[in-house]
Design a protein around this motif. Structure first.
Motif, PDB file in Angstrom:
ATOM      1  N   LEU A   1      42.553  49.586  36.828  1.00 30.48           N
ATOM      2  CA  LEU A   1      42.808  48.166  37.108  1.00 30.48           C
ATOM      3  C   LEU A   1      44.165  47.971  37.778  1.00 30.48           C
ATOM      4  CD1 LEU A   1      41.399  46.721  33.763  1.00 30.48           C
ATOM      5  CD2 LEU A   1      40.371  46.459  36.025  1.00 30.48           C
ATOM      6  N   GLN A   2      45.151  48.765  37.375  1.00 31.74           N
ATOM      7  CA  GLN A   2      46.480  48.636  37.981  1.00 31.74           C
ATOM      8  C   GLN A   2      46.446  49.042  39.446  1.00 31.74           C
ATOM      9  OE1 GLN A   2      49.282  47.344  36.291  1.00 31.74           O
ATOM     10  NE2 GLN A   2      49.971  47.211  38.422  1.00 31.74           N
ATOM     11  N   GLY A   3      45.704  50.096  39.756  1.00 33.81           N
ATOM     12  CA  GLY A   3      45.579  50.515  41.152  1.00 33.81           C
ATOM     13  C   GLY A   3      44.926  49.449  42.007  1.00 33.81           C
ATOM     14  N   ALA A   4      43.895  48.793  41.457  1.00 34.56           N
ATOM     15  CA  ALA A   4      43.225  47.708  42.175  1.00 34.56           C
ATOM     16  C   ALA A   4      44.176  46.526  42.379  1.00 34.56           C
ATOM     17  CB  ALA A   4      41.980  47.269  41.403  1.00 34.56           C
ATOM     18  N   LYS A   5      44.919  46.195  41.340  1.00 36.60           N
ATOM     19  CA  LYS A   5      45.859  45.066  41.421  1.00 36.60           C
ATOM     20  C   LYS A   5      46.958  45.339  42.449  1.00 36.60           C
ATOM     21  CE  LYS A   5      49.099  42.295  38.650  1.00 36.60           C
ATOM     22  NZ  LYS A   5      50.237  42.472  39.587  1.00 36.60           N
ATOM     23  N   ASP A   6      47.477  46.552  42.440  1.00 36.68           N
ATOM     24  CA  ASP A   6      48.561  46.890  43.370  1.00 36.68           C
ATOM     25  C   ASP A   6      48.118  46.727  44.818  1.00 36.68           C
ATOM     26  OD1 ASP A   6      50.160  47.440  41.218  1.00 36.68           O
ATOM     27  OD2 ASP A   6      50.010  49.626  41.383  1.00 36.68           O
ATOM     28  N   PHE A   7      46.908  47.202  45.127  1.00 35.63           N
ATOM     29  CA  PHE A   7      46.435  47.062  46.508  1.00 35.63           C
ATOM     30  C   PHE A   7      46.198  45.594  46.849  1.00 35.63           C
ATOM     31  CE2 PHE A   7      43.341  46.619  49.864  1.00 35.63           C
ATOM     32  CZ  PHE A   7      43.848  47.466  50.827  1.00 35.63           C
ATOM     33  N   ARG A   8      45.571  44.860  45.941  1.00 35.29           N
ATOM     34  CA  ARG A   8      45.326  43.427  46.196  1.00 35.29           C
ATOM     35  C   ARG A   8      46.630  42.688  46.460  1.00 35.29           C
ATOM     36  NH1 ARG A   8      44.542  40.217  41.053  1.00 35.29           N
ATOM     37  NH2 ARG A   8      46.806  40.440  41.275  1.00 35.29           N
ATOM     38  N   ASP A   9      47.635  42.959  45.647  1.00 33.79           N
ATOM     39  CA  ASP A   9      48.920  42.273  45.822  1.00 33.79           C
ATOM     40  C   ASP A   9      49.565  42.641  47.156  1.00 33.79           C
ATOM     41  OD1 ASP A   9      48.501  41.133  43.362  1.00 33.79           O
ATOM     42  OD2 ASP A   9      49.952  42.383  42.291  1.00 33.79           O
ATOM     43  N   ARG A  10      49.507  43.911  47.501  1.00 32.96           N
ATOM     44  CA  ARG A  10      50.078  44.319  48.791  1.00 32.96           C
ATOM     45  C   ARG A  10      49.336  43.664  49.952  1.00 32.96           C
ATOM     46  NH1 ARG A  10      49.757  49.514  46.546  1.00 32.96           N
ATOM     47  NH2 ARG A  10      48.184  50.119  48.091  1.00 32.96           N
ATOM     48  N   PHE A  11      48.024  43.550  49.816  1.00 31.89           N
ATOM     49  CA  PHE A  11      47.243  42.921  50.884  1.00 31.89           C
ATOM     50  C   PHE A  11      47.668  41.469  51.078  1.00 31.89           C
ATOM     51  CE2 PHE A  11      43.707  40.207  52.141  1.00 31.89           C
ATOM     52  CZ  PHE A  11      43.414  40.750  53.386  1.00 31.89           C
ATOM     53  N   PHE A  12      47.754  40.713  49.995  1.00 27.32           N
ATOM     54  CA  PHE A  12      48.100  39.300  50.124  1.00 27.32           C
ATOM     55  C   PHE A  12      49.587  39.093  50.445  1.00 27.32           C
ATOM     56  CE2 PHE A  12      44.027  38.706  47.814  1.00 27.32           C
ATOM     57  CZ  PHE A  12      43.406  37.929  48.788  1.00 27.32           C
ATOM     58  N   GLU A  13      50.373  40.138  50.304  1.00 27.62           N
ATOM     59  CA  GLU A  13      51.761  40.103  50.789  1.00 27.62           C
ATOM     60  C   GLU A  13      51.840  40.567  52.243  1.00 27.62           C
ATOM     61  OE1 GLU A  13      53.573  42.666  47.958  1.00 27.62           O
ATOM     62  OE2 GLU A  13      53.505  41.178  46.325  1.00 27.62           O
ATOM     63  N   LYS A  14      50.690  40.783  52.867  1.00 23.26           N
ATOM     64  CA  LYS A  14      50.561  41.186  54.283  1.00 23.26           C
ATOM     65  C   LYS A  14      51.146  42.572  54.547  1.00 23.26           C
ATOM     66  CE  LYS A  14      50.262  36.499  56.143  1.00 23.26           C
ATOM     67  NZ  LYS A  14      50.730  35.548  57.179  1.00 23.26           N
ATOM     68  N   ASN A  15      50.954  43.456  53.568  1.00 25.01           N
ATOM     69  CA  ASN A  15      51.430  44.824  53.731  1.00 25.01           C
ATOM     70  C   ASN A  15      50.296  45.834  53.946  1.00 25.01           C
ATOM     71  OD1 ASN A  15      54.198  44.245  53.449  1.00 25.01           O
ATOM     72  ND2 ASN A  15      53.972  44.109  51.230  1.00 25.01           N
ATOM     73  N   GLU A  16      49.078  45.324  54.121  1.00 21.79           N
ATOM     74  CA  GLU A  16      47.929  46.203  54.395  1.00 21.79           C
ATOM     75  C   GLU A  16      47.156  45.645  55.585  1.00 21.79           C
ATOM     76  OE1 GLU A  16      47.536  49.003  52.965  1.00 21.79           O
ATOM     77  OE2 GLU A  16      48.543  48.895  51.024  1.00 21.79           O
ATOM     78  N   LEU A  17      47.866  45.439  56.695  1.00 23.92           N
ATOM     79  CA  LEU A  17      47.282  44.755  57.858  1.00 23.92           C
ATOM     80  C   LEU A  17      46.198  45.577  58.549  1.00 23.92           C
ATOM     81  CD1 LEU A  17      50.502  43.144  59.405  1.00 23.92           C
ATOM     82  CD2 LEU A  17      48.793  42.089  57.893  1.00 23.92           C
ATOM     83  N   HIS A  18      46.168  46.883  58.305  1.00 23.52           N
ATOM     84  CA  HIS A  18      45.114  47.732  58.877  1.00 23.52           C
ATOM     85  C   HIS A  18      43.730  47.236  58.476  1.00 23.52           C
ATOM     86  CE1 HIS A  18      44.515  49.565  54.902  1.00 23.52           C
ATOM     87  NE2 HIS A  18      45.827  49.442  54.784  1.00 23.52           N
ATOM     88  N   LEU A  19      43.617  46.697  57.263  1.00 21.60           N
ATOM     89  CA  LEU A  19      42.319  46.209  56.800  1.00 21.60           C
ATOM     90  C   LEU A  19      41.831  45.054  57.673  1.00 21.60           C
ATOM     91  CD1 LEU A  19      41.184  45.680  53.141  1.00 21.60           C
ATOM     92  CD2 LEU A  19      40.789  43.890  54.810  1.00 21.60           C
ATOM     93  N   LEU A  20      42.727  44.154  58.042  1.00 20.31           N
ATOM     94  CA  LEU A  20      42.350  43.008  58.873  1.00 20.31           C
ATOM     95  C   LEU A  20      41.964  43.453  60.285  1.00 20.31           C
ATOM     96  CD1 LEU A  20      45.162  40.556  57.746  1.00 20.31           C
ATOM     97  CD2 LEU A  20      42.753  40.456  57.099  1.00 20.31           C
ATOM     98  N   LYS A  21      42.671  44.437  60.811  1.00 13.13           N
ATOM     99  CA  LYS A  21      42.349  44.958  62.143  1.00 13.13           C
ATOM    100  C   LYS A  21      40.948  45.587  62.131  1.00 13.13           C
ATOM    101  CE  LYS A  21      45.661  46.807  64.528  1.00 13.13           C
ATOM    102  NZ  LYS A  21      45.752  45.967  65.758  1.00 13.13           N
ATOM    103  N   LYS A  22      40.666  46.351  61.085  1.00 16.74           N
ATOM    104  CA  LYS A  22      39.350  46.994  60.967  1.00 16.74           C
ATOM    105  C   LYS A  22      38.257  45.947  60.780  1.00 16.74           C
ATOM    106  CE  LYS A  22      36.929  50.430  58.078  1.00 16.74           C
ATOM    107  NZ  LYS A  22      37.102  51.484  57.053  1.00 16.74           N
ATOM    108  N   ALA A  23      38.497  44.961  59.929  1.00 15.14           N
ATOM    109  CA  ALA A  23      37.496  43.916  59.687  1.00 15.14           C
ATOM    110  C   ALA A  23      37.196  43.133  60.959  1.00 15.14           C
ATOM    111  CB  ALA A  23      37.983  42.971  58.586  1.00 15.14           C
ATOM    112  N   SER A  24      38.232  42.796  61.719  1.00 12.25           N
ATOM    113  CA  SER A  24      38.017  42.010  62.936  1.00 12.25           C
ATOM    114  C   SER A  24      37.282  42.835  63.986  1.00 12.25           C
ATOM    115  CB  SER A  24      39.347  41.484  63.482  1.00 12.25           C
ATOM    116  OG  SER A  24      40.200  42.540  63.874  1.00 12.25           O
ATOM    117  N   PHE A  25      37.586  44.136  64.075  1.00 13.98           N
ATOM    118  CA  PHE A  25      36.880  44.994  65.023  1.00 13.98           C
ATOM    119  C   PHE A  25      35.403  45.083  64.672  1.00 13.98           C
ATOM    120  CE2 PHE A  25      35.193  49.098  66.377  1.00 13.98           C
ATOM    121  CZ  PHE A  25      35.472  49.066  67.732  1.00 13.98           C
TER     122      PHE A  25
END
Length: 391
Positions: free
Chosen positions: A191-215
């Motif tokens: 659960l901590q690993g999931a939370k850490d990634f979610r928090d980083r994403f909403f802090e805009k620190n995992e922008l690769h995900l948005l690039k992949k999703a938009s592609f």
């Protein structure tokens, strides 16, 4: 974990739209899976009586995520054996019944009326002579479902998952965390690993995900298939979870991104031929584990007539499988496929939690850009109605 994109694409408007869409889902709490890393922490202190095996009676979203995590960690951590009673295949069920000596059963169905699950449950009751107030029987379902009403009637302990969490997004809820806790897994780290990634994403620190999703979303007509090439046998169940997540979420309204799951290096000897000389029109995701443990080496043995393979002697099997992954990736890049890779530095529980949250948010982001309802499954419901009319 490391995420690399090997395609040149930029659509800031789509990336911004995807981020705003999932942020709205997160902040409104209309979609519940985003908040499971916190809400499921309450299960960390649950203790169960000592049973030899954990048996899951459930199908699809009620079992695939749990199985994915279990298969990844069962050989690395001291866990009780988990047996999955999923498919109404009599040969499979008879064989699995024989494996169960002293099982703790979890009956899992969000709706509480899944035909496969309830049918298998009835056979379990008969075969294992389960009675009301059975200590070796637990229920996981939606509040107020028929299965919860059954649990109350029989005096069986019942756990709920939030109604705003869909089955295929439910692995971090009671659906996955309670059975895994019963098996002895450290669910706090997951659960901590999931939370850490979610928090980083909403802090805009995992922008690769948005690039992949938009592609993926903006090019789904050109690339309607995504192939997940996972380089470890222990990721076999994870690719099955991925196939359900993408397939049931993104195939709607005449749109689709068809998920295909393969295991390297096994499927290099079959599917790779199609990729190299077939029609193309696919995106490829490589998933690999960088550091395997233990350090397992290929012996430095020279066998008569077999010296063509001696160049790998004295290297580890981890080196072999990861270099096979790199070679396959280079071959597909040469064919100009859109390729990305996810590299787990090592197989640990936090990384597993992160991988799950990554794929769930990615699915939500793609679905929002495709303008489909990521969380329903009307095509599946039609099949259930037809089935009922056949009896």
């Amino acid at each position: 974990m490391e995420y690399n994109l090997y395609f040149d694409y930029e659509n800031k408007k789509a990336e911004k739209e995807a981020f705003e869409n999932v942020l709205k889902e997160y902040e409104s709490q209309e979609i519940g899976y985003y908040h499971l890393p916190e809400s499921s922490m309450k299960f960390k202190d649950i203790n169960f009586e000592d049973f030899s095996e954990i048996a899951i009676i459930g199908i699809g979203g009620s079992s695939l995520g749990t199985k994915a995590i279990y298969e990844m960690i069962k050989n690395k951590f001291p866990l009780k054996k988990m047996v999955f009673l999923e498919n109404p295949d009599p040969i499979d069920l008879i064989g699995k019944f024989k494996e169960l000596k002293n099982p703790l059963f979890f009956v899992i169905s969000k709706s509480g009326k899944t035909i496969e699950t309830i049918s298998i449950f009835k056979k379990v009751i008969e075969h294992f002579k389960l009675k009301p107030k059975a200590k070796n029987l637990k229920i996981i379902t939606d509040p107020g479902s028929p299965l919860e009403k059954f649990a109350i009637d029989w005096g069986i302990e019942c756990f709920n998952l939030p109604k705003n969490v869909g089955g295929r997004f439910s692995v971090l809820s009671a659906v996955g965390m309670i059975p895994l806790k019963a098996a002895g897994a450290d669910i706090v780290s997951i659960l901590q690993g999931a939370k850490d990634f979610r928090d980083r994403f909403f802090e805009k620190n995992e922008l690769h995900l948005l690039k992949k999703a938009s592609f993926y979303a903006r090019n789904y007509k050109i690339y309607p298939v995504n192939v997940l090439f996972a380089y470890a046998t222990i990721l076999s169940a994870f690719k099955e979870w991925f196939v359900q997540l993408f397939g049931e979420s993104l195939g709607k309204n005449g749109k689709e991104i068809m998920p295909v799951g393969h295991i390297g290096s096994i499927d290099q000897h079959s599917f790779l031929q199609l990729l190299m000389e077939g029609m193309g029109h696919k995106t490829i995701t490589f998933l690999q584990i960088k550091n395997f443990d233990p350090d397992f080496k290929i012996p430095n043995i020279n066998l008569p007539y077999l010296n063509a393979t001696d160049f790998v002697n004295d290297h580890t099997f981890a080196e072999l499988i990861n270099k096979e992954c790199e070679a396959t990736k280079e071959a597909l890049l040469a064919k100009e496929y859109p390729v990305d890779e996810i590299i787990m530095e090592s197989l640990n529980l936090k990384n597993i939690g992160e991988l799950i949250m990554y794929y769930e948010i990615l699915t939500s982001a793609i679905g929002s850009l495709l303008e489909v309802n990521t969380y329903n499954q009307p095509g599946v419901e039609i099949g259930k109605t037809i089935l009922r009319n056949k009896f």
